[in-house]
Scaffold this motif. Structure first.
Motif, PDB file in Angstrom:
ATOM      1  N   LEU A   1       0.814  -1.214   0.000  1.00  7.71           N
ATOM      2  CA  LEU A   1       0.000   0.000   0.000  1.00  7.71           C
ATOM      3  C   LEU A   1       0.850   1.267   0.000  1.00  7.71           C
ATOM      4  N   SER A   2       1.892   1.298   0.801  1.00  3.04           N
ATOM      5  CA  SER A   2       2.727   2.498   0.848  1.00  3.04           C
ATOM      6  C   SER A   2       3.400   2.740  -0.498  1.00  3.04           C
ATOM      7  N   GLN A   3       3.805   1.661  -1.165  1.00  2.59           N
ATOM      8  CA  GLN A   3       4.392   1.799  -2.496  1.00  2.59           C
ATOM      9  C   GLN A   3       3.361   2.327  -3.490  1.00  2.59           C
ATOM     10  N   ALA A   4       2.128   1.874  -3.366  1.00  2.00           N
ATOM     11  CA  ALA A   4       1.065   2.358  -4.252  1.00  2.00           C
ATOM     12  C   ALA A   4       0.863   3.860  -4.087  1.00  2.00           C
ATOM     13  N   VAL A   5       0.905   4.343  -2.852  1.00  5.13           N
ATOM     14  CA  VAL A   5       0.745   5.784  -2.600  1.00  5.13           C
ATOM     15  C   VAL A   5       1.921   6.549  -3.194  1.00  5.13           C
ATOM     16  N   LYS A   6       3.145   6.046  -3.004  1.00  4.83           N
ATOM     17  CA  LYS A   6       4.321   6.722  -3.566  1.00  4.83           C
ATOM     18  C   LYS A   6       4.237   6.799  -5.082  1.00  4.83           C
ATOM     19  N   GLN A   7       3.793   5.712  -5.696  1.00  4.35           N
ATOM     20  CA  GLN A   7       3.660   5.707  -7.156  1.00  4.35           C
ATOM     21  C   GLN A   7       2.642   6.739  -7.610  1.00  4.35           C
ATOM     22  N   MET A   8       1.530   6.795  -6.891  1.00  2.00           N
ATOM     23  CA  MET A   8       0.504   7.760  -7.264  1.00  2.00           C
ATOM     24  C   MET A   8       0.986   9.189  -7.049  1.00  2.00           C
ATOM     25  N   GLU A   9       1.790   9.397  -6.030  1.00  2.00           N
ATOM     26  CA  GLU A   9       2.344  10.730  -5.798  1.00  2.00           C
ATOM     27  C   GLU A   9       3.208  11.173  -6.975  1.00  2.00           C
ATOM     28  N   SER A  10       3.955  10.242  -7.562  1.00  2.00           N
ATOM     29  CA  SER A  10       4.779  10.598  -8.728  1.00  2.00           C
ATOM     30  C   SER A  10       3.905  11.022  -9.898  1.00  2.00           C
ATOM     31  N   VAL A  11       2.729  10.406 -10.012  1.00  2.00           N
ATOM     32  CA  VAL A  11       1.799  10.790 -11.080  1.00  2.00           C
ATOM     33  C   VAL A  11       1.257  12.200 -10.812  1.00  2.00           C
ATOM     34  N   MET A  12       0.897  12.470  -9.565  1.00  2.00           N
ATOM     35  CA  MET A  12       0.368  13.792  -9.222  1.00  2.00           C
ATOM     36  C   MET A  12       1.421  14.881  -9.436  1.00  2.00           C
ATOM     37  N   LYS A  13       2.669  14.561  -9.147  1.00  2.00           N
ATOM     38  CA  LYS A  13       3.758  15.522  -9.354  1.00  2.00           C
ATOM     39  C   LYS A  13       4.081  15.699 -10.839  1.00  2.00           C
ATOM     40  N   GLY A  14       3.780  14.682 -11.635  1.00  3.60           N
ATOM     41  CA  GLY A  14       4.164  14.718 -13.044  1.00  3.60           C
ATOM     42  C   GLY A  14       5.627  14.428 -13.251  1.00  3.60           C
ATOM     43  N   LYS A  15       6.235  13.695 -12.314  1.00  2.00           N
ATOM     44  CA  LYS A  15       7.650  13.369 -12.402  1.00  2.00           C
ATOM     45  C   LYS A  15       7.838  11.883 -12.068  1.00  2.00           C
ATOM     46  N   PRO A  16       8.631  11.146 -12.845  1.00  4.61           N
ATOM     47  CA  PRO A  16       9.468  11.607 -13.959  1.00  4.61           C
ATOM     48  C   PRO A  16       8.724  11.771 -15.283  1.00  4.61           C
ATOM     49  N   VAL A  17       7.497  11.279 -15.396  1.00  8.02           N
ATOM     50  CA  VAL A  17       6.739  11.485 -16.626  1.00  8.02           C
ATOM     51  C   VAL A  17       5.372  12.057 -16.267  1.00  8.02           C
ATOM     52  N   LYS A  18       4.799  12.809 -17.178  1.00  7.19           N
ATOM     53  CA  LYS A  18       3.549  13.509 -16.928  1.00  7.19           C
ATOM     54  C   LYS A  18       2.408  12.850 -17.696  1.00  7.19           C
ATOM     55  N   ALA A  19       1.254  12.740 -17.047  1.00  7.46           N
ATOM     56  CA  ALA A  19       0.041  12.231 -17.684  1.00  7.46           C
ATOM     57  C   ALA A  19      -1.147  13.003 -17.150  1.00  7.46           C
ATOM     58  N   ASP A  20      -2.230  13.038 -17.935  1.00  3.49           N
ATOM     59  CA  ASP A  20      -3.413  13.767 -17.474  1.00  3.49           C
ATOM     60  C   ASP A  20      -4.523  12.828 -16.985  1.00  3.49           C
ATOM     61  N   SER A  21      -4.219  11.523 -16.935  1.00  2.00           N
ATOM     62  CA  SER A  21      -5.218  10.548 -16.479  1.00  2.00           C
ATOM     63  C   SER A  21      -4.526   9.425 -15.723  1.00  2.00           C
ATOM     64  N   PHE A  22      -5.190   8.953 -14.655  1.00  2.00           N
ATOM     65  CA  PHE A  22      -4.653   7.874 -13.830  1.00  2.00           C
ATOM     66  C   PHE A  22      -5.775   6.885 -13.553  1.00  2.00           C
ATOM     67  N   VAL A  23      -5.527   5.613 -13.872  1.00  2.00           N
ATOM     68  CA  VAL A  23      -6.499   4.547 -13.609  1.00  2.00           C
ATOM     69  C   VAL A  23      -5.815   3.462 -12.792  1.00  2.00           C
ATOM     70  N   ALA A  24      -6.384   3.139 -11.641  1.00  2.00           N
ATOM     71  CA  ALA A  24      -5.896   2.039 -10.811  1.00  2.00           C
ATOM     72  C   ALA A  24      -6.878   0.881 -10.911  1.00  2.00           C
ATOM     73  N   VAL A  25      -6.386  -0.299 -11.285  1.00  2.00           N
ATOM     74  CA  VAL A  25      -7.271  -1.452 -11.457  1.00  2.00           C
ATOM     75  C   VAL A  25      -7.505  -2.191 -10.133  1.00  2.00           C
ATOM     76  N   GLY A  26      -7.061  -1.608  -9.046  1.00  2.00           N
ATOM     77  CA  GLY A  26      -7.358  -2.064  -7.687  1.00  2.00           C
ATOM     78  C   GLY A  26      -7.355  -0.846  -6.776  1.00  2.00           C
ATOM     79  N   GLY A  27      -7.671  -1.053  -5.510  1.00  2.00           N
ATOM     80  CA  GLY A  27      -7.828   0.078  -4.597  1.00  2.00           C
ATOM     81  C   GLY A  27      -6.652   0.343  -3.685  1.00  2.00           C
ATOM     82  N   TRP A  28      -5.460  -0.151  -4.007  1.00  2.00           N
ATOM     83  CA  TRP A  28      -4.318  -0.177  -3.093  1.00  2.00           C
ATOM     84  C   TRP A  28      -4.059   1.156  -2.390  1.00  2.00           C
ATOM     85  N   ALA A  29      -3.816   2.217  -3.153  1.00  2.00           N
ATOM     86  CA  ALA A  29      -3.409   3.487  -2.541  1.00  2.00           C
ATOM     87  C   ALA A  29      -4.451   3.995  -1.550  1.00  2.00           C
ATOM     88  N   GLN A  30      -5.719   3.865  -1.897  1.00  2.00           N
ATOM     89  CA  GLN A  30      -6.767   4.368  -1.016  1.00  2.00           C
ATOM     90  C   GLN A  30      -6.989   3.483   0.209  1.00  2.00           C
TER      91      GLN A  30
END
Length: 336
Positions: A212-241
């Motif tokens: 779960l903690s890794q899932a949150v860290k990964q999602m944080e990288s998406v929110m920051k847009g680093k190292p790559v930027k995207a405008d959409s995020f889909v999680a096929v499970g509920g890990w981070a939450q």
């Protein structure tokens, strides 16, 4: 549809008599203990309580590991359980080890949540008698269709999954890609989107291995847009939450991004905590499954198998579609 489903559930919860002549012990084996899978325990216990002489055993590994799950199944075989329902972590390993042994000693097996994939060298029906759970490909398609409503002109996408060898999660990834690209793929998880009907995956899915903690860290990288930027995020499970405090702390600086849909966030599952986060505008859409019903139907199906009654080989459990607008009422199931 929802009313009919509730009536059927209520009717099926009426007490039943075992009439088998012995106590029956049925085991439900999750991938690992979690907010999601523990709801299948409740369904298992409730179903067993309705049948005199039937016991529910809910046992799984603390962490997501096919070897630990295999050990649990072997323990249950040694204890002489009468049937096993398992959420398959990794198909080939289980098929060649504990579930092969269950077949050899004559213990009936059903799968729930996650079925066998094509990595095994035999027909799944030779190892399991039924599958109970979400239509995982259709769930993935639903995730993609909901994203298209919020991004009708396409966009850039990052997806998150658990394990790269997880059968149900790979079907969901393929479903998302099919919905967005319009393509048909031969095998899960399909192929990375590359300007398919306006959609591009900017990287391979983020695999958190059910941490779960890794899932949150990964999602944080998406929110920051680093190292790559995207405008959409889909999680096929509920890990981070499922790490509520860490998720809330991580998302707090990005509230404006969420409100302005700079990043569209669509996440699987709808626990009460997830719906509260939806109300608090910490995601745009959650699509929920029915783990309680999976556990309940697993016990009822195993009971029918052992007592030589007719049973359904495939039972698809309902899903729910929840948004910031309908979070209070969305948990009324609809079929897929």
């Amino acid at each position: 549809m929802a009313r009919l489903l509730m009536l059927l559930i209520a009717f099926s919860l009426l007490p039943l008599s075992c009439g088998y002549g012995k106590e029956l012990k049925f085991a439900v084996v999750p991938k690992f203990y979690s907010v999601f899978f523990d709801q299948s325990k409740t369904g298992c216990v409730d179903a067993a309580a309705q049948i005199k002489g039937v016991e529910c055993i809910y046992r799984g590994p603390e962490l997501s590991s096919v070897r630990l799950q295999d050990q649990v199944i072997n323990q249950l075989i040694d204890e002489g359980v009468d049937g096993i329902a398992v959420a398959v972590t990794q198909s080939k390993y289980l098929a060649e080890n504990s579930l092969k042994r269950a077949k050899e000693v004559g213990i009936p097996v059903v799968t729930y949540d996650s079925d066998f994939d094509a990595s095994i060298d035999e027909d799944p029906k030779s190892l399991r008698l039924a599958y109970i759970g979400t239509d995982n490909f259709a769930l993935g398609q639903s995730l993609g269709e909901e994203l298209k409503k919020l991004r009708p002109n396409g966009g850039t996408l990052i997806m998150q999954s658990g394990r790269p060898d997880s059968p149900n999660l790979n079907l969901r990834l393929m479903g998302v890609r099919t919905a967005l690209s319009g393509k048909t793929y031969n095998t899960p998880p399909g192929e990375l989107l590359n300007n398919d009907l306006g959609w591009t995956e900017v990287r391979e899915p983020l695999f958190n291995f059910d941490q779960l903690s890794q899932a949150v860290k990964q999602m944080e990288s998406v929110m920051k847009g680093k190292p790559v930027k995207a405008d959409s995020f889909v999680a096929v499970g509920g890990w981070a939450q499922n790490d509520v405090a860490l998720y809330r702390e991580m998302m707090a600086p990005y509230q404006d991004k969420i409100d302005n849909k700079d990043i569209v966030i669509i996440i699987t599952d709808t626990s009460p905590e997830q719906l509260t986060m939806l109300k608090d505008r910490l995601a745009h859409i959650n699509i929920g499954q029915s783990p309680y019903e999976m556990g309940r139907q697993a016990i009822l199906t195993l009971y029918k198998i052992v007592t030589k009654q007719k049973y359904d080989e495939i039972i698809y459990t309902p899903v729910t579609f929840c948004t910031q607008q309908n979070y209070e009422t969305c948990e009324k199931p609809t079929g897929m």
